[in-house]
Design a protein around this motif. Structure first.
Motif, mmCIF file in Angstrom:
data_model
loop_
_atom_site.group_PDB
_atom_site.id
_atom_site.type_symbol
_atom_site.label_atom_id
_atom_site.label_comp_id
_atom_site.label_asym_id
_atom_site.label_seq_id
_atom_site.Cartn_x
_atom_site.Cartn_y
_atom_site.Cartn_z
ATOM 1 N N ASP A 192 50.461 36.921 46.229
ATOM 2 C CA ASP A 192 49.141 37.071 46.831
ATOM 3 C C ASP A 192 48.683 35.729 47.400
ATOM 4 N N GLY A 193 47.948 35.787 48.520
ATOM 5 C CA GLY A 193 47.387 34.579 49.094
ATOM 6 C C GLY A 193 48.313 33.903 50.083
ATOM 7 N N GLN B 292 41.408 40.140 49.497
ATOM 8 C CA GLN B 292 42.009 40.163 48.164
ATOM 9 C C GLN B 292 42.292 41.603 47.727
ATOM 10 N N HIS C 95 39.754 33.179 44.039
ATOM 11 C CA HIS C 95 38.662 32.502 44.751
ATOM 12 C C HIS C 95 37.344 32.817 44.046
ATOM 13 N N ASP D 183 47.943 28.333 52.307
ATOM 14 C CA ASP D 183 47.132 27.705 51.268
ATOM 15 C C ASP D 183 47.942 27.531 49.987
ATOM 16 N N SER E 185 43.540 30.854 51.637
ATOM 17 C CA SER E 185 43.777 32.099 50.891
ATOM 18 C C SER E 185 44.185 31.780 49.462
ATOM 19 N N PRO E 186 43.279 31.179 48.683
ATOM 20 C CA PRO E 186 43.628 30.923 47.277
ATOM 21 C C PRO E 186 43.933 32.235 46.547
ATOM 22 N N VAL E 187 44.825 32.157 45.586
ATOM 23 C CA VAL E 187 45.154 33.370 44.830
ATOM 24 C C VAL E 187 43.919 33.897 44.105
ATOM 25 N N GLY F 85 44.723 37.050 48.848
ATOM 26 C CA GLY F 85 44.768 36.639 47.446
ATOM 27 C C GLY F 85 44.704 37.825 46.507
ATOM 28 N N SER G 108 49.742 39.509 39.359
ATOM 29 C CA SER G 108 49.626 39.168 40.779
ATOM 30 C C SER G 108 50.927 38.518 41.230
#
Length: 510
Positions: A345-346, A290, A361, A386, A357-359, A314, A342
């Motif tokens: 991302d992810g 991240q 987590h 993801d 890869s959640p934005v 993320g 953001s």
């Protein structure tokens, strides 16, 4: 009055006895006095033999290469630091460690030093653990004051890529000792470039356990550029009230082996950290990865006014290892994440953890986290990436009491939300655009186009491009937020946000 006069006299005497020393790797002579450019020393070994005094200056001739290690002796005093700088024309004095010593510049148990305008490398014939460009240490010595690193170019440090193997860093700051607890007060790292340092950029080691708590104070890391760093970018450890501001981390290469975890900027075992006005992009760590992270054993971390984009892992990690309890760990409590942007991302699609890869987590029993007035933009995704914009998770426990309010979740691809077994998750006054699956309960949700002045997608560096994300006056986000600031604050663009008054949703306040 007599005491003040005595101090003034001592200060005058110190100033009168302070000396300026010169070093020239080509024309110098170690048998010389070092007290003029005509009587310059030649080698780092001669410099290392000198015990410097308050107010002294050590000047390296520009346009020269100095091989070996610089390990300074002596300390300055309040108002009279010892200064290292360059003189003459040409490129910055280049200190090459060549991998022979663990650090090219070693600052050990000294204080009141300012080191400026050097070029530093430590590249050996093969990788080696715990290899650094600069090593700053305080061990069995108490509190060391006023260490400033400014305008340094640190590059080509081939340390280990394995965290457990000792890794390597551009700058490593270590506190410790068995007999006397030791720390730094007034450590500043500013205006440095850190390129191709493996594994990490700027990292710390210190008193992380709460039963041995002795945090460094007044740590400031600002205005630095980190490029080509595959692992952890900036990681304060064992600090109280550290400020991480206006740094850029970018172009992180895909070098870490599977199983290695790293992220852009994150405190560990720190209290009251402020992380603001930073830009982190292109992180490719196989795990985590991240842009920003509030890690375990941290209290009251504030992450605000940052720009995160194109990080494969993320935007944000807020985590706590539930197996670590007091007296060792205080958990993760009171993290506030606000007015950040953001974009893209992810997007992890390679390696062992491809497809996760959640934005945002949130693993482990982190408590009382507030995530508000942020903007998350998710562009079109390829298959296999993801789709989670927010995912709660288990790490020896689940998060409790987490608030998401006044955020804009703008999705050009279907996204979803994973709550797992987390408790007391509150979604309030957020704006949702696009297809949002696993519907969450948000009683004051706004489902509409936020009406940006212009849409900004991934691949766009620099804060200047983000002005297009200001809202148009007709935006449905206007005055639809929940009041959360307790004193006057500002939005991402510097506009005032007042207490009590309903704010606009997102990062832009009209």
């Amino acid at each position: 009055m007599k005491y003040l006069m005595l101090l003034c006299c001592l200060w005058t005497i110190q100033q009168a006895t302070a000396a300026t020393y010169y070093v020239d790797a080509i024309n110098g002579n170690d048998a010389a006095t070092g007290l003029s450019d005509k009587q310059a020393w030649k080698s780092l070994s001669r410099v290392n033999a000198q015990v410097f005094r308050a107010g002294d200056q050590l000047l390296f001739r520009a346009g020269r290469i100095y091989e070996g290690q610089l390990k300074v002796q002596g300390s300055g005093a309040t108002g009279m630091p010892i200064l290292i700088d360059k003189y003459g024309e040409g490129y910055k004095p280049r200190l090459q460690g060549n991998g022979v010593m663990p650090a090219t510049v070693h600052i050990n148990n000294v204080e009141y030093w300012e080191i400026r305008n050097l070029d530093i490398s430590n590249n050996g014939p093969e990788r080696q653990s715990s290899r650094n460009g600069i090593l700053v240490q305080a061990r069995d010595v108490g509190t060391m004051h006023h260490i400033w690193l400014s305008g340094l170019d640190i590059h080509d440090v081939n340390g280990s890529l394995l965290k457990a193997g000792g890794a390597g860093a551009g700058i490593m700051v270590q506190c410790g000792g068995r007999n006397v607890k030791s720390r730094f007060d007034g450590l500043v790292i500013e205006k440095c470039t850190i390129r191709n340092t493996h594994r990490n950029g700027i990292t710390f080691a210190g008193y992380w356990s709460r039963q041995d708590w002795f945090p460094s104070l007044r740590v400031i890391i600002r205005d630095n550029l980190l490029e080509g760093v595959p692992g952890d970018g900036i990681v304060p450890i064992g600090c109280d009230s550290a400020l991480i501001t206006r740094n850029v981390i970018r172009d992180c290469p895909r070098l870490l082996p599977d199983g290695e975890a790293a992220a852009g900027i994150w405190p560990w075992s720190c209290d009251n950290t402020i992380i603001e006005y930073n830009e982190v992009s292109d992180h490719k760590a196989p795990w985590d990865g991240q842009g920003f992270d509030s890690d375990w054993n941290c209290r009251n971390t504030l992450i605000q006014y940052n720009y995160s984009h194109d990080n494969e892992g993320g935007f944000l990690l807020v985590c706590d290892d539930g197996s670590q309890k007091m007296p060792t760990s205080a958990g993760n409590t009171g993290t506030v994440v606000r007015y950040n942007i953001s974009i893209n991302d992810g997007s992890r699609k390679t390696g062992k953890h491809a497809g996760f890869s959640p934005v945002i987590h949130l693993p482990g029993p982190a408590r009382n986290t507030q995530i508000y007035n942020n903007m998350i933009i998710v562009p079109q995704r390829e298959k296999g990436i993801d789709s989670s914009i927010i995912a709660f998770d288990n790490w020896n426990g689940y998060p409790d009491s987490t608030l998401f309010a006044n955020n804009i979740f703008y999705a050009l691809t279907p996204v979803d939300y994973q709550a797992a077994k987390s408790t007391r998750i509150y979604y309030e006054n957020n704006l949702y655009f696009g297809k949002h699956d696993n519907a969450i309960k948000d009683p004051r949700a706004v489902n509409a186009d936020p009406m940006f002045q212009s849409l900004v997608l991934g691949g766009n560096p620099g804060f200047e491009v983000l002005k297009g994300l200001k809202l148009r006056p007709v935006s449905a986000a206007a005055r639809k937020g929940r009041p959360l600031v307790k004193e006057p604050a500002k939005d991402f663009f510097g506009n005032k946000v007042m207490p009590v008054k309903p704010p606009d949703i997102g990062v832009h306040q009209f």
